[in-house]
Design an enzyme around this catalytic site. Structure first.
Site, PDB file in Angstrom:
ATOM      1  N   LYS A   9       0.799  -1.292   0.290  1.00  0.00           N
ATOM      2  CA  LYS A   9      -0.024  -0.084   0.040  1.00  0.00           C
ATOM      3  C   LYS A   9       0.824   1.236  -0.101  1.00  0.00           C
ATOM      4  O   LYS A   9       2.250   1.213   0.257  1.00  0.00           O
ATOM      5  CB  LYS A   9      -0.936   0.175   1.151  1.00  0.00           C
ATOM      6  CG  LYS A   9      -1.864  -1.294   1.307  1.00  0.00           C
ATOM      7  CD  LYS A   9      -3.021  -1.055   2.263  1.00  0.00           C
ATOM      8  CE  LYS A   9      -4.063  -2.116   2.264  1.00  0.00           C
ATOM      9  NZ  LYS A   9      -4.960  -1.982   3.461  1.00  0.00           N
ATOM     10  N   TYR A  49     -12.522  -3.013  -3.560  1.00  0.00           N
ATOM     11  CA  TYR A  49     -13.358  -3.043  -1.819  1.00  0.00           C
ATOM     12  C   TYR A  49     -14.498  -2.847  -2.125  1.00  0.00           C
ATOM     13  O   TYR A  49     -15.475  -2.023  -1.302  1.00  0.00           O
ATOM     14  CB  TYR A  49     -12.684  -1.779  -1.312  1.00  0.00           C
ATOM     15  CG  TYR A  49     -11.092  -1.929  -0.634  1.00  0.00           C
ATOM     16  CD1 TYR A  49     -10.587  -3.224  -0.467  1.00  0.00           C
ATOM     17  CD2 TYR A  49     -10.184  -1.089  -0.769  1.00  0.00           C
ATOM     18  CE1 TYR A  49      -9.348  -3.233   0.109  1.00  0.00           C
ATOM     19  CE2 TYR A  49      -9.094  -1.127  -0.277  1.00  0.00           C
ATOM     20  CZ  TYR A  49      -8.677  -2.494   0.147  1.00  0.00           C
ATOM     21  OH  TYR A  49      -7.089  -2.660   0.718  1.00  0.00           O
ATOM     22  N   PHE A  57     -16.709   5.340   5.486  1.00  0.00           N
ATOM     23  CA  PHE A  57     -15.021   5.627   5.499  1.00  0.00           C
ATOM     24  C   PHE A  57     -14.784   4.942   4.198  1.00  0.00           C
ATOM     25  O   PHE A  57     -13.469   5.082   4.063  1.00  0.00           O
ATOM     26  CB  PHE A  57     -14.498   5.013   6.848  1.00  0.00           C
ATOM     27  CG  PHE A  57     -14.886   3.556   6.963  1.00  0.00           C
ATOM     28  CD1 PHE A  57     -15.829   3.231   7.926  1.00  0.00           C
ATOM     29  CD2 PHE A  57     -14.235   2.706   6.129  1.00  0.00           C
ATOM     30  CE1 PHE A  57     -15.958   2.041   8.207  1.00  0.00           C
ATOM     31  CE2 PHE A  57     -14.334   1.419   6.499  1.00  0.00           C
ATOM     32  CZ  PHE A  57     -15.407   0.896   7.396  1.00  0.00           C
ATOM     33  N   ARG A  85      -1.553 -14.583   3.876  1.00  0.00           N
ATOM     34  CA  ARG A  85      -2.835 -13.806   4.916  1.00  0.00           C
ATOM     35  C   ARG A  85      -2.229 -13.952   6.403  1.00  0.00           C
ATOM     36  O   ARG A  85      -2.390 -12.722   7.075  1.00  0.00           O
ATOM     37  CB  ARG A  85      -4.074 -14.637   4.726  1.00  0.00           C
ATOM     38  CG  ARG A  85      -5.157 -13.997   5.311  1.00  0.00           C
ATOM     39  CD  ARG A  85      -5.559 -12.737   4.601  1.00  0.00           C
ATOM     40  NE  ARG A  85      -6.831 -12.481   5.349  1.00  0.00           N
ATOM     41  CZ  ARG A  85      -7.333 -11.073   5.026  1.00  0.00           C
ATOM     42  NH1 ARG A  85      -7.120 -10.491   4.073  1.00  0.00           N
ATOM     43  NH2 ARG A  85      -8.443 -10.621   5.807  1.00  0.00           N
ATOM     44  N   THR A  91      -6.205  -7.085  10.417  1.00  0.00           N
ATOM     45  CA  THR A  91      -6.502  -5.665   9.820  1.00  0.00           C
ATOM     46  C   THR A  91      -5.902  -4.902  10.636  1.00  0.00           C
ATOM     47  O   THR A  91      -5.340  -3.854  10.140  1.00  0.00           O
ATOM     48  CB  THR A  91      -7.922  -5.641   9.487  1.00  0.00           C
ATOM     49  OG1 THR A  91      -8.507  -6.701   8.640  1.00  0.00           O
ATOM     50  CG2 THR A  91      -8.116  -4.494   8.743  1.00  0.00           C
ATOM     51  N   ARG A 102       1.646  -6.653   9.826  1.00  0.00           N
ATOM     52  CA  ARG A 102       0.847  -5.589  10.239  1.00  0.00           C
ATOM     53  C   ARG A 102       1.043  -5.293  11.807  1.00  0.00           C
ATOM     54  O   ARG A 102       1.216  -4.462  12.128  1.00  0.00           O
ATOM     55  CB  ARG A 102      -0.659  -5.977   9.972  1.00  0.00           C
ATOM     56  CG  ARG A 102      -1.180  -5.662   8.533  1.00  0.00           C
ATOM     57  CD  ARG A 102      -2.371  -6.354   8.306  1.00  0.00           C
ATOM     58  NE  ARG A 102      -3.033  -5.914   7.151  1.00  0.00           N
ATOM     59  CZ  ARG A 102      -4.298  -6.210   6.565  1.00  0.00           C
ATOM     60  NH1 ARG A 102      -4.687  -7.167   7.291  1.00  0.00           N
ATOM     61  NH2 ARG A 102      -4.549  -6.095   5.400  1.00  0.00           N
ATOM     62  N   ASN A 112      -2.403  -0.088   7.067  1.00  0.00           N
ATOM     63  CA  ASN A 112      -2.003  -1.342   7.410  1.00  0.00           C
ATOM     64  C   ASN A 112      -0.719  -2.152   6.472  1.00  0.00           C
ATOM     65  O   ASN A 112      -0.836  -3.454   6.680  1.00  0.00           O
ATOM     66  CB  ASN A 112      -2.949  -2.358   7.825  1.00  0.00           C
ATOM     67  CG  ASN A 112      -3.942  -2.592   6.802  1.00  0.00           C
ATOM     68  OD1 ASN A 112      -3.753  -2.167   5.631  1.00  0.00           O
ATOM     69  ND2 ASN A 112      -5.147  -3.064   7.028  1.00  0.00           N
ATOM     70  N   HIS A 115      -2.022  -5.248   1.626  1.00  0.00           N
ATOM     71  CA  HIS A 115      -3.209  -6.130   1.174  1.00  0.00           C
ATOM     72  C   HIS A 115      -2.729  -7.489   0.713  1.00  0.00           C
ATOM     73  O   HIS A 115      -1.845  -7.596   0.118  1.00  0.00           O
ATOM     74  CB  HIS A 115      -4.159  -5.508  -0.092  1.00  0.00           C
ATOM     75  CG  HIS A 115      -5.182  -6.432  -0.726  1.00  0.00           C
ATOM     76  ND1 HIS A 115      -6.417  -6.672  -0.043  1.00  0.00           N
ATOM     77  CD2 HIS A 115      -5.062  -7.410  -1.518  1.00  0.00           C
ATOM     78  CE1 HIS A 115      -7.107  -7.513  -0.557  1.00  0.00           C
ATOM     79  NE2 HIS A 115      -6.310  -7.908  -1.310  1.00  0.00           N
ATOM     80  N   GLU A 126      -8.643 -11.488  -7.763  1.00  0.00           N
ATOM     81  CA  GLU A 126      -7.856 -10.100  -7.774  1.00  0.00           C
ATOM     82  C   GLU A 126      -6.637 -10.398  -8.643  1.00  0.00           C
ATOM     83  O   GLU A 126      -6.353  -9.321  -9.051  1.00  0.00           O
ATOM     84  CB  GLU A 126      -7.652 -10.315  -6.140  1.00  0.00           C
ATOM     85  CG  GLU A 126      -8.632  -9.872  -5.304  1.00  0.00           C
ATOM     86  CD  GLU A 126      -8.218  -9.774  -3.844  1.00  0.00           C
ATOM     87  OE1 GLU A 126      -6.981 -10.174  -3.376  1.00  0.00           O
ATOM     88  OE2 GLU A 126      -9.102  -9.110  -3.131  1.00  0.00           O
TER      89      GLU A 126
HETATM   90  N1  UDP Z   1     -10.298  -0.600   6.355  1.00  0.00           N
HETATM   91  C1  UDP Z   1     -10.658   0.523   7.514  1.00  0.00           C
HETATM   92  N2  UDP Z   1     -11.331   0.709   8.263  1.00  0.00           N
HETATM   93  C2  UDP Z   1     -12.371  -0.503   8.498  1.00  0.00           C
HETATM   94  C3  UDP Z   1     -12.030  -1.669   7.726  1.00  0.00           C
HETATM   95  C4  UDP Z   1     -11.024  -1.690   6.748  1.00  0.00           C
HETATM   96  O1  UDP Z   1      -9.654   1.693   7.289  1.00  0.00           O
HETATM   97  O2  UDP Z   1     -13.094  -0.356   9.543  1.00  0.00           O
HETATM   98  C5  UDP Z   1      -9.549  -0.609   5.328  1.00  0.00           C
HETATM   99  C6  UDP Z   1      -8.068  -1.367   5.668  1.00  0.00           C
HETATM  100  O3  UDP Z   1      -6.933  -0.494   5.176  1.00  0.00           O
HETATM  101  C7  UDP Z   1      -8.100  -2.669   5.310  1.00  0.00           C
HETATM  102  C8  UDP Z   1      -9.037  -2.523   3.902  1.00  0.00           C
HETATM  103  O4  UDP Z   1      -9.984  -1.503   4.333  1.00  0.00           O
HETATM  104  O5  UDP Z   1      -7.142  -3.470   5.012  1.00  0.00           O
HETATM  105  C9  UDP Z   1      -9.642  -3.629   3.774  1.00  0.00           C
HETATM  106  O6  UDP Z   1     -10.748  -4.036   4.510  1.00  0.00           O
HETATM  107  P1  UDP Z   1     -10.918  -5.555   5.177  1.00  0.00           P
HETATM  108  O7  UDP Z   1     -11.938  -5.802   5.926  1.00  0.00           O
HETATM  109  O8  UDP Z   1     -11.117  -6.559   3.602  1.00  0.00           O
HETATM  110  O9  UDP Z   1      -9.429  -5.897   5.598  1.00  0.00           O
HETATM  111  P2  UDP Z   1      -8.201  -6.980   5.276  1.00  0.00           P
HETATM  112  O10 UDP Z   1      -8.749  -8.067   4.326  1.00  0.00           O
HETATM  113  O11 UDP Z   1      -7.425  -5.890   4.454  1.00  0.00           O
HETATM  114  O12 UDP Z   1      -7.718  -7.100   6.545  1.00  0.00           O
HETATM  115 MG    MG Z   2      -9.967  -7.686   2.645  1.00  0.00          MG
END
Ligand code: UDP
Ligand code: MG
Length: 153
Positions: A9, A49, A57, A85, A91, A102, A112, A115, A126
C-alpha cells in the site's frame, strides 16, 4: 500451487518498507511470479473494495490507496493464500500480533502496509483484476526439494 495477490500500500512505499515486506515473503519460501508499480484509480478500488463501498469511511480508504503508487505482487506456493494472509496478520495493526507484517510495522486499521487475498477464490479474481496474463511468469523454483517434501509437491 496457489497464487495470491499482495498489494504494498502507499503507506508501505512512503515508509520505506518495500524491501522489508518482500524480504519476508522471499525468506518464507514463496516464489515471486509477478510484480509491478501502478497508480490505483477510483474504478479499480470500487471493484477491489466492493464490500466497503457503502461504508461511510470508504472515501478515506480510497484516498489512502490513491495517495501514491502501489506495488502489486503475485506470490506462489503450496497454500500460498492462507500462508500470506497469516503473515500479513489481522486488519488492525495495533491488534495484529508481533511477528506479522501488520503487527510489526503498523499502528493503524487503515494504514496497515499490505493487502493480501483472503481466499483461493478471491485470489484468482484479484490476480485477474491487477495483472495481465503476460505479467505473471511461470518458471522453475530450483530450491523446491528443499522447501517441500516429495509428498507435498
Ligand atoms: N479498512 C479501514 N477501516 C475499517 C475496515 C477496513 O480503514 O473499518 C481498510 C483497511 O486498510 C483494510 C481495508 O480497508 O485493510 C480492507 O478491509 P478488509 O476488511 O477487507 O480488511 P483486510 O482484508 O485488508 O484485512
Ligand atoms: Mg479484505
Amino acid at each position: 500451487m496457489e497464487k495470491t495477490l499482495v498489494i504494498l500500500k502507499p503507506c508501505c512505499l512512503q515508509r520505506g518498507l518495500i524491501g522489508e515486506v518482500i524480504h519476508r515473503f522471499e525468506r518464507k519460501g514463496l516464489q515471486l511470479c509477478g510484480m509491478k508499480m501502478m497508480q490505483l484509480t477510483d474504478d479499480i478500488l470500487r471493484e477491489h473494495y466492493a464490500h466497503l463501498v457503502e461504508k461511510p469511511f470508504f472515501k478515506r480508504i480510497k484516498d489512502s490507496m490513491e495517495a501514491s503508487p502501489v506495488i502489486v505482487c503475485c506470490w506462489k506456493g503450496i497454500d500460498a493464500v492462507q500462508v500470506v494472509r497469516a503473515m500479513a496478520g489481522p486488519t488492525n495493526g495495533r491488534q495484529a500480533p508481533p511477528g506479522t507484517i501488520r503487527g510489526d510495522y503498523s499502528m493503524s486499521v487503515q494504514e496497515n502496509i499490505v493487502h493480501a487475498s483472503d481466499s483461493v477464490e478471491t485470489a484468482a479474481i484479484e490476480m485477474a483484476r491487477f495483472f495481465n496474463n503476460d505479467e505473471v511468469f511461470e518458471f522453475n523454483q530450483y530450491q523446491l526439494e528443499f522447501l517441500y517434501a516429495n509428498d507435498e509437491l
